[in-house]
Design a protein around this motif. Structure first.
Motif, PDB file in Angstrom:
ATOM      1  N   MET A   1      24.566   3.437  51.973  1.00  0.00           N
ATOM      2  CA  MET A   1      25.615   4.455  52.046  1.00  0.00           C
ATOM      3  C   MET A   1      25.045   5.874  51.985  1.00  0.00           C
ATOM      4  O   MET A   1      25.585   6.764  52.587  1.00  0.00           O
ATOM      5  CB  MET A   1      26.600   4.265  50.895  1.00  0.00           C
ATOM      6  CG  MET A   1      27.411   3.000  50.989  1.00  0.00           C
ATOM      7  SD  MET A   1      28.473   2.931  52.434  1.00  0.00           S
ATOM      8  CE  MET A   1      29.692   4.169  52.023  1.00  0.00           C
ATOM      9  N   CYS A   2      23.991   6.058  51.225  1.00  0.00           N
ATOM     10  CA  CYS A   2      23.413   7.392  51.028  1.00  0.00           C
ATOM     11  C   CYS A   2      21.902   7.241  50.896  1.00  0.00           C
ATOM     12  O   CYS A   2      21.425   6.303  50.259  1.00  0.00           O
ATOM     13  CB  CYS A   2      23.992   8.008  49.759  1.00  0.00           C
ATOM     14  SG  CYS A   2      23.244   9.578  49.293  1.00  0.00           S
ATOM     15  N   SER A   3      21.164   8.175  51.480  1.00  0.00           N
ATOM     16  CA  SER A   3      19.700   8.078  51.370  1.00  0.00           C
ATOM     17  C   SER A   3      19.250   8.143  49.910  1.00  0.00           C
ATOM     18  O   SER A   3      18.182   7.640  49.574  1.00  0.00           O
ATOM     19  CB  SER A   3      19.035   9.186  52.184  1.00  0.00           C
ATOM     20  OG  SER A   3      19.218  10.436  51.559  1.00  0.00           O
ATOM     21  N   GLY A   4      20.063   8.753  49.070  1.00  0.00           N
ATOM     22  CA  GLY A   4      19.719   8.819  47.646  1.00  0.00           C
ATOM     23  C   GLY A   4      19.671   7.451  46.996  1.00  0.00           C
ATOM     24  O   GLY A   4      19.125   7.280  45.911  1.00  0.00           O
ATOM     25  N   ALA A  25      16.606   7.587  57.117  1.00  0.00           N
ATOM     26  CA  ALA A  25      17.485   8.535  57.797  1.00  0.00           C
ATOM     27  C   ALA A  25      18.500   9.054  56.785  1.00  0.00           C
ATOM     28  O   ALA A  25      19.206   8.269  56.149  1.00  0.00           O
ATOM     29  CB  ALA A  25      18.188   7.857  58.971  1.00  0.00           C
ATOM     30  N   ALA A  26      18.531  10.355  56.640  1.00  0.00           N
ATOM     31  CA  ALA A  26      19.426  10.977  55.670  1.00  0.00           C
ATOM     32  C   ALA A  26      20.322  11.993  56.366  1.00  0.00           C
ATOM     33  O   ALA A  26      20.008  12.473  57.460  1.00  0.00           O
ATOM     34  CB  ALA A  26      18.596  11.693  54.598  1.00  0.00           C
ATOM     35  N   CYS A  27      21.394  12.327  55.712  1.00  0.00           N
ATOM     36  CA  CYS A  27      22.235  13.417  56.200  1.00  0.00           C
ATOM     37  C   CYS A  27      21.449  14.727  56.097  1.00  0.00           C
ATOM     38  O   CYS A  27      20.487  14.816  55.327  1.00  0.00           O
ATOM     39  CB  CYS A  27      23.505  13.534  55.346  1.00  0.00           C
ATOM     40  SG  CYS A  27      24.549  12.069  55.363  1.00  0.00           S
ATOM     41  N   HIS A  28      21.869  15.696  56.835  1.00  0.00           N
ATOM     42  CA  HIS A  28      21.217  17.011  56.751  1.00  0.00           C
ATOM     43  C   HIS A  28      21.383  17.566  55.336  1.00  0.00           C
ATOM     44  O   HIS A  28      22.392  17.297  54.664  1.00  0.00           O
ATOM     45  CB  HIS A  28      21.840  17.972  57.769  1.00  0.00           C
ATOM     46  CG  HIS A  28      21.492  17.621  59.180  1.00  0.00           C
ATOM     47  ND1 HIS A  28      20.269  17.938  59.727  1.00  0.00           N
ATOM     48  CD2 HIS A  28      22.185  16.957  60.138  1.00  0.00           C
ATOM     49  CE1 HIS A  28      20.231  17.495  60.985  1.00  0.00           C
ATOM     50  NE2 HIS A  28      21.381  16.895  61.254  1.00  0.00           N
ATOM     51  N   GLU A  31      24.642  18.371  53.322  1.00  0.00           N
ATOM     52  CA  GLU A  31      25.754  17.617  53.900  1.00  0.00           C
ATOM     53  C   GLU A  31      25.874  16.201  53.342  1.00  0.00           C
ATOM     54  O   GLU A  31      26.553  15.360  53.919  1.00  0.00           O
ATOM     55  CB  GLU A  31      25.611  17.577  55.425  1.00  0.00           C
ATOM     56  CG  GLU A  31      25.737  18.960  56.047  1.00  0.00           C
ATOM     57  CD  GLU A  31      25.652  18.940  57.562  1.00  0.00           C
ATOM     58  OE1 GLU A  31      25.654  17.858  58.151  1.00  0.00           O
ATOM     59  OE2 GLU A  31      25.592  20.040  58.138  1.00  0.00           O
ATOM     60  N   CYS A  32      25.182  15.938  52.245  1.00  0.00           N
ATOM     61  CA  CYS A  32      25.275  14.612  51.628  1.00  0.00           C
ATOM     62  C   CYS A  32      26.681  14.417  51.062  1.00  0.00           C
ATOM     63  O   CYS A  32      27.185  15.275  50.344  1.00  0.00           O
ATOM     64  CB  CYS A  32      24.231  14.475  50.510  1.00  0.00           C
ATOM     65  SG  CYS A  32      24.384  12.956  49.552  1.00  0.00           S
ATOM     66  N   HIS A  33      27.277  13.289  51.364  1.00  0.00           N
ATOM     67  CA  HIS A  33      28.622  12.995  50.884  1.00  0.00           C
ATOM     68  C   HIS A  33      28.641  12.769  49.377  1.00  0.00           C
ATOM     69  O   HIS A  33      29.696  12.810  48.757  1.00  0.00           O
ATOM     70  CB  HIS A  33      29.181  11.767  51.605  1.00  0.00           C
ATOM     71  CG  HIS A  33      29.245  11.945  53.090  1.00  0.00           C
ATOM     72  ND1 HIS A  33      30.196  12.706  53.713  1.00  0.00           N
ATOM     73  CD2 HIS A  33      28.440  11.487  54.065  1.00  0.00           C
ATOM     74  CE1 HIS A  33      29.990  12.704  55.023  1.00  0.00           C
ATOM     75  NE2 HIS A  33      28.919  11.971  55.262  1.00  0.00           N
ATOM     76  N   TYR A  34      27.470  12.512  48.821  1.00  0.00           N
ATOM     77  CA  TYR A  34      27.371  12.296  47.371  1.00  0.00           C
ATOM     78  C   TYR A  34      26.665  13.466  46.714  1.00  0.00           C
ATOM     79  O   TYR A  34      26.033  13.310  45.676  1.00  0.00           O
ATOM     80  CB  TYR A  34      26.661  10.972  47.093  1.00  0.00           C
ATOM     81  CG  TYR A  34      27.411   9.812  47.686  1.00  0.00           C
ATOM     82  CD1 TYR A  34      28.464   9.231  46.994  1.00  0.00           C
ATOM     83  CD2 TYR A  34      27.099   9.332  48.947  1.00  0.00           C
ATOM     84  CE1 TYR A  34      29.191   8.189  47.549  1.00  0.00           C
ATOM     85  CE2 TYR A  34      27.810   8.288  49.521  1.00  0.00           C
ATOM     86  CZ  TYR A  34      28.852   7.728  48.812  1.00  0.00           C
ATOM     87  OH  TYR A  34      29.574   6.694  49.372  1.00  0.00           O
ATOM     88  N   SER A  35      26.725  14.591  47.362  1.00  0.00           N
ATOM     89  CA  SER A  35      26.237  15.856  46.830  1.00  0.00           C
ATOM     90  C   SER A  35      24.743  16.103  47.032  1.00  0.00           C
ATOM     91  O   SER A  35      24.377  16.908  47.878  1.00  0.00           O
ATOM     92  CB  SER A  35      26.622  16.002  45.350  1.00  0.00           C
ATOM     93  OG  SER A  35      26.237  17.255  44.882  1.00  0.00           O
ATOM     94  N   LYS A  36      23.886  15.405  46.282  1.00  0.00           N
ATOM     95  CA  LYS A  36      22.462  15.748  46.319  1.00  0.00           C
ATOM     96  C   LYS A  36      21.552  14.567  46.612  1.00  0.00           C
ATOM     97  O   LYS A  36      20.364  14.615  46.292  1.00  0.00           O
ATOM     98  CB  LYS A  36      22.064  16.384  44.988  1.00  0.00           C
ATOM     99  CG  LYS A  36      22.773  17.696  44.747  1.00  0.00           C
ATOM    100  CD  LYS A  36      22.309  18.381  43.504  1.00  0.00           C
ATOM    101  CE  LYS A  36      23.071  19.694  43.401  1.00  0.00           C
ATOM    102  NZ  LYS A  36      22.855  20.414  42.207  1.00  0.00           N
ATOM    103  N   GLY A  37      22.098  13.524  47.193  1.00  0.00           N
ATOM    104  CA  GLY A  37      21.285  12.333  47.469  1.00  0.00           C
ATOM    105  C   GLY A  37      20.087  12.630  48.349  1.00  0.00           C
ATOM    106  O   GLY A  37      18.974  12.158  48.092  1.00  0.00           O
ATOM    107  N   ASN A  38      20.281  13.440  49.370  1.00  0.00           N
ATOM    108  CA  ASN A  38      19.163  13.702  50.281  1.00  0.00           C
ATOM    109  C   ASN A  38      18.112  14.625  49.650  1.00  0.00           C
ATOM    110  O   ASN A  38      16.936  14.539  49.988  1.00  0.00           O
ATOM    111  CB  ASN A  38      19.647  14.228  51.632  1.00  0.00           C
ATOM    112  CG  ASN A  38      20.700  15.293  51.502  1.00  0.00           C
ATOM    113  OD1 ASN A  38      20.914  15.832  50.419  1.00  0.00           O
ATOM    114  ND2 ASN A  38      21.368  15.600  52.605  1.00  0.00           N
ATOM    115  N   PHE A  39      18.515  15.471  48.721  1.00  0.00           N
ATOM    116  CA  PHE A  39      17.525  16.290  48.017  1.00  0.00           C
ATOM    117  C   PHE A  39      16.649  15.386  47.143  1.00  0.00           C
ATOM    118  O   PHE A  39      15.432  15.563  47.076  1.00  0.00           O
ATOM    119  CB  PHE A  39      18.204  17.360  47.154  1.00  0.00           C
ATOM    120  CG  PHE A  39      18.742  18.524  47.950  1.00  0.00           C
ATOM    121  CD1 PHE A  39      17.893  19.540  48.370  1.00  0.00           C
ATOM    122  CD2 PHE A  39      20.079  18.594  48.285  1.00  0.00           C
ATOM    123  CE1 PHE A  39      18.371  20.615  49.113  1.00  0.00           C
ATOM    124  CE2 PHE A  39      20.576  19.658  49.026  1.00  0.00           C
ATOM    125  CZ  PHE A  39      19.725  20.663  49.444  1.00  0.00           C
TER     126      PHE A  39
HETATM  127  S1  FES Z   1      25.481  10.476  52.126  1.00  0.00           S
HETATM  128 FE1  FES Z   1      23.927  10.919  53.603  1.00  0.00          FE
HETATM  129  S2  FES Z   1      22.260  11.559  52.415  1.00  0.00           S
HETATM  130 FE2  FES Z   1      23.803  11.173  50.954  1.00  0.00          FE
END
Ligand code: FES
Length: 102
Positions: A1-4, A25-28, A31-39
């Motif tokens: 669901m999330c790269s985090g 593959a992560a959201c930009h 733009e993470c739907h869970y706030s900071k997952g991609n960071f």
């Molecule tokens: S939902 Fe895409 S990186 Fe978190």
């Protein structure tokens, strides 16, 4: 669901099980739907790459890409580019070490 949600354990397990490369593959960023997952993922990937250098795996075998769900063309290009790059690197040296130990 999330790269985090991609734990470093998952990445290491993939290599242990014979993967030659791992693409996350992560959201930009922002733009993470869970706030900071991609960071979090970006930081984890940095740590994993440092670890790879230590254990003798080319850190290019792990790639993080930021791709929106609307960017199917980019997803296609990234998959193909990564696949070709991994093929050019050849089999993971970890794969040979694991096979030798079995
Ligand atoms: S939902 Fe895409 S990186 Fe978190």
């Amino acid at each position: 669901m999330c790269s985090g949600r991609v734990s470093p354990h998952f990445v290491l397990k993939a290599f242990q099980k014979g993967a030659d490369g791992v693409l996350i593959a992560a959201c930009h960023l922002g733009e993470c739907h869970y706030s900071k997952g991609n960071f979090m993922t970006a930081k984890r990937v940095e740590v994993l790459r440092d670890m790879f250098k230590f254990i003798g795996i080319n850190d290019e075998r792990l790639r993080l890409e930021y791709i929106a769900t609307s960017e199917s063309d980019k997803l296609y290009r990234v998959f193909n580019n990564f696949t070709e790059h991994i093929k050019s690197l050849g089999p993971s040296p970890l794969k040979r070490k694991v096979a030798a130990s079995e």
